[in-house]
Design an enzyme around this catalytic site. Structure first.
Site, PDB file in Angstrom:
ATOM      1  N   LYS A   1      -6.232  -8.369  -2.257  1.00  0.00           N
ATOM      2  CA  LYS A   1      -7.349  -8.378  -3.207  1.00  0.00           C
ATOM      3  C   LYS A   1      -7.666  -9.808  -3.631  1.00  0.00           C
ATOM      4  O   LYS A   1      -6.755 -10.636  -3.786  1.00  0.00           O
ATOM      5  CB  LYS A   1      -6.999  -7.558  -4.458  1.00  0.00           C
TER       6      LYS A   1
ATOM      7  N   LYS B   1       0.861  -1.191   0.000  1.00  0.00           N
ATOM      8  CA  LYS B   1       0.000   0.000   0.000  1.00  0.00           C
ATOM      9  C   LYS B   1       0.895   1.238   0.000  1.00  0.00           C
ATOM     10  O   LYS B   1       1.543   1.540   0.995  1.00  0.00           O
ATOM     11  CB  LYS B   1      -0.913  -0.005   1.226  1.00  0.00           C
TER      12      LYS B   1
END
EC number: 6.5.1.2
Length: 680
Positions: free
Chosen positions: A291, A117
């Site tokens: 994800k 991230k």
């Protein structure tokens, strides 16, 4: 103790105020870790008691509304933020919710993708027939700000997709960010110009993207990683992993630090590794994005009002530590700006011991209500710069006294002045020893004249003993005098004299930057000297035709005014004359990078990547980098398969070994110089 309703109202007010400051005003008032904890508390209150949920709750939207000054545009597909997981239990709970959303038995295996991230700012990029059509910020998730002109300046974002048959329409999402080394350079330039420093790379990136002048954006050298692909259904890849490959093939940078994971254990191993290794990365990361890999299953899982069900952000623990404030000292920069610095009991943060942090200015001290003896909370902003984020007044001792900045310069005794709307307080005495020391340090710095062997301690000796009263005095020093100073032997003195001689050969751009004119950084100095071949022509334009200066790409009115003021000062004209008497020309010469670049009608090294290692005979590392970049080449800090040439000097080390193993061509300085001069 407030009841649940009062607490929910309090949390909504706190979070909405913080969101407005962050998203609309670009002036964050709450650190991420605190915001996340308060948000989680409000979310749990609303889940346990649904009647507490209100339309204005921050749990019902992504962030703040678009600010004025840009066109508001609607996202074709909502640009939602991610839910956060703060530990393994949160991650496991998300996995169970995901399995239920796609109607799979609990415990069923799922292919997942883990990506770092990036701590930056999300962008949505729309391409029509392969050409960049629109770029927008996240905004409130449904509408954002259209900033296409600014985004066009980001080199990592292709203006045209590198595809033979691009789709009629595609939208790419990704993160704009400022790498750590670029951030350090930006703050160094701002400090040299007497401007307030950015707190961390993300805030700098957010403020940059919302600049109305794209020239400012270009000068700050933003980077970008792509991570999401939206194509018409029939053209969409089957998986997130394939989508990342598609993005790479289309010409985007995709973070290489990612992994296919078969279960939560794989994700936890990936997260544990990068929680420790992130400090070695050239950019800031604050967690791992997980994800669901299968895009068909992503569609099946769908979205909540706020976020996708098929993804979550597993946040790294925030690195903060309490300490006790011992004292506040002031530093005086070369422009006379007074910077207060907190000194506190040492704490361990991001792998290093920290005992000092800038307090920026008097306004920040007042905002914190800082007292000597206070217990303060310290963190490393963006994992780089130590900062005091808050005070714990409940732990304040009775003997604590408010921090007061001095009214007079601690170096020369002159009155300190705060002019107009400036947040900075300055010493305006041009003869102040601290200003002279700062000017000398700037002149000899790597980005300027790059004088090896002339460090801060020696500069202090030279100034304090009255041996140097201006930059030009450096070039009147002799080896015998230098050798008599503390910690300076005959060899060191002779080496310094040679380094000073060599500095006379630095480029016109470096000389201009080294003069320390307000608002002039390395980038603007290169732009100016590419237009004006010597100081006389620049002075004439600055004093009689400033529009010639503002016509240069990236140069604004403030900088032109600084040049006019500097060249109009008789003391500065005397300094130039004095330096000319010491051998400086303040003009382009045949070996100047500016002339090398002008000689090649095309940038003949464009597309080639170089790595520098070891000590070169005559060129400094920064000078070699500057010349390569002037001719269109790229200089990387590490050797990889994408490296075309390694430029090796003495004591080349491990980079030379790796380059040899990979079969990369090795250059010495002579061969590099030949390449720099050869144009097609």
């Amino acid at each position: 103790m407030p009841d649940q309703s009062e607490r929910a109202t309090e949390l909504r007010n706190l979070l909405n105020t913080a969101a407005h400051a962050y998203y609309v005003l670009d002036t964050p008032t709450m650190e991420d870790a605190v915001y996340d904890r308060l948000y989680q508390e409000l979310l749990e209150l609303e889940q346990n008691t649904p009647s507490l949920k209100t339309a204005d709750s921050p749990t019902q939207r992504v962030g703040g509304a678009p600010a004025e000054g840009f066109t508001s545009v609607e996202h074709r597909i909502g640009l939602l933020s991610l839910d956060n997981a703060f530990n393994r239990d949160d991650l496991s709970a998300w996995n169970e919710r995901l399995l239920r959303a796609i109607d799979r038995p609990l415990g069923s295996p799922l292919d997942l993708v883990s990506e770092l991230k990036i701590d930056g700012n999300a962008l949505a990029l729309s391409y029509r027939n392969g050409v960049l059509e629109r770029a927008a910020t996240r905004g409130d998730g449904q509408r954002g700000e259209e900033i296409t002109a600014n985004v066009r300046t980001i080199s990592a974002i292709p203006l045209r997709l590198r595809l033979d048959n691009p789709p009629e329409w595609v939208e790419i999402r990704g993160e704009a960010f400022i790498p750590d080394n670029t951030f350090a350079e930006i703050n160094a330039e701002r400090e040299s110009r007497g401007e307030a420093l950015f707190a961390n790379p993300r805030n700098a990136c957010a403020g940059t993207l919302r600049q109305l002048d794209p020239k400012v954006v270009a000068a700050r050298r933003l980077d970008f990683f792509a991570y999401t692909l939206h194509l018409p259904t029939q053209e969409q890849p089957a998986s997130q992993w394939d989508a990342l490959t598609w993005l790479e093939n289309a010409g985007f940078r995709v973070n290489p630090n990612r992994a296919l994971c078969a279960d939560l254990a794989d994700i936890n191993r990936f997260s544990d590794h990068w929680e420790q290794a992130r400090h070695d990365l050239p950019y800031a990361t604050d967690g791992v994005v997980v994800k669901l890999n299968n895009l068909v299953l992503q569609d099946e899982a769908g979205f909540t009002q706020k976020s996708p069900r098929w993804a979550i952000a597993l946040k790294f623990p925030a690195e903060e530590a309490p300490s006790r404030l011992l004292r506040v000292v002031v530093q005086i920069g070369r422009t006379g700006v007074i910077t207060p610095v907190a000194e506190f009991e040492p704490v361990a943060l991001a792998g290093t011991s920290v005992s000092r942090a800038t307090l920026h200015n008097a306004d920040r001290i007042a905002e914190l209500d800082l007292h000597l003896g206070d217990t303060i909370v310290v963190r490393k902003a963006g994992e780089i710069i130590p900062e005091v984020v808050r005070v714990l007044p409940e732990l304040r001792p009775s003997s604590a006294t408010p921090v007061q900045l001095p009214e007079h310069c601690p170096e020369c005794g002159s009155n300190l002045v705060r002019e107009g709307d400036e947040v900075a307080t300055r010493c305006v005495n041009s003869s102040c020893p601290a200003i002279l020391r700062g000017g000398l340090r700037h002149w000899v710095s790597k980005g300027a004249l790059d004088v090896d062997g002339l460090g801060s301690k020696l500069i202090e000796q030279l100034v304090d003993q009255g041996l140097v009263r201006s930059i030009a005095d450096l070039y009147r020093l002799d080896a015998a005098l230098l050798g008599s100073l503390d910690r300076m032997g005959e060899r060191s003195a002779n080496n310094l004299i040679e380094a000073l001689k060599l500095s006379r050969q630095r480029s016109w751009a470096r000389q201009l930057y080294g003069l320390g004119i307000h608002h002039i950084g390395e980038v603007s100095a290169k732009a100016i000297t590419a237009e004006f071949s010597d100081s006389n022509s620049l002075m004439e334009a600055a004093c009689t035709a400033p529009e010639r200066i503002t016509a240069i790409y990236g140069i604004g009115t403030e900088l032109a005014q600084s040049l006019q003021q500097w060249f109009s000062n008789p003391a500065n004209q005397h300094l130039l004359d004095d330096l000319r008497s010491q051998g400086f020309r303040f003009a382009l010469d045949d070996n100047d990078p500016g002339r090398l670049g002008a000689a090649a009608s095309e940038q003949h090294l464009k597309g080639l990547t170089f790595v520098l290692t070891g000590t070169l005979p005559t060129l400094s590392r920064s000078e070699a980098k500057e010349r390569i970049e002037t001719c269109g080449g790229k200089v990387s800090g590490s050797v990889s398969k994408k490296t075309d040439y390694l430029v090796a000097g003495e004591e080349a080390g491990s980079k030379l070994t790796k380059a040899t193993t990979l079969g990369i061509k090795i250059l010495d300085e002579d061969r590099l110089q030949a390449m720099l001069k050869d144009s097609p």
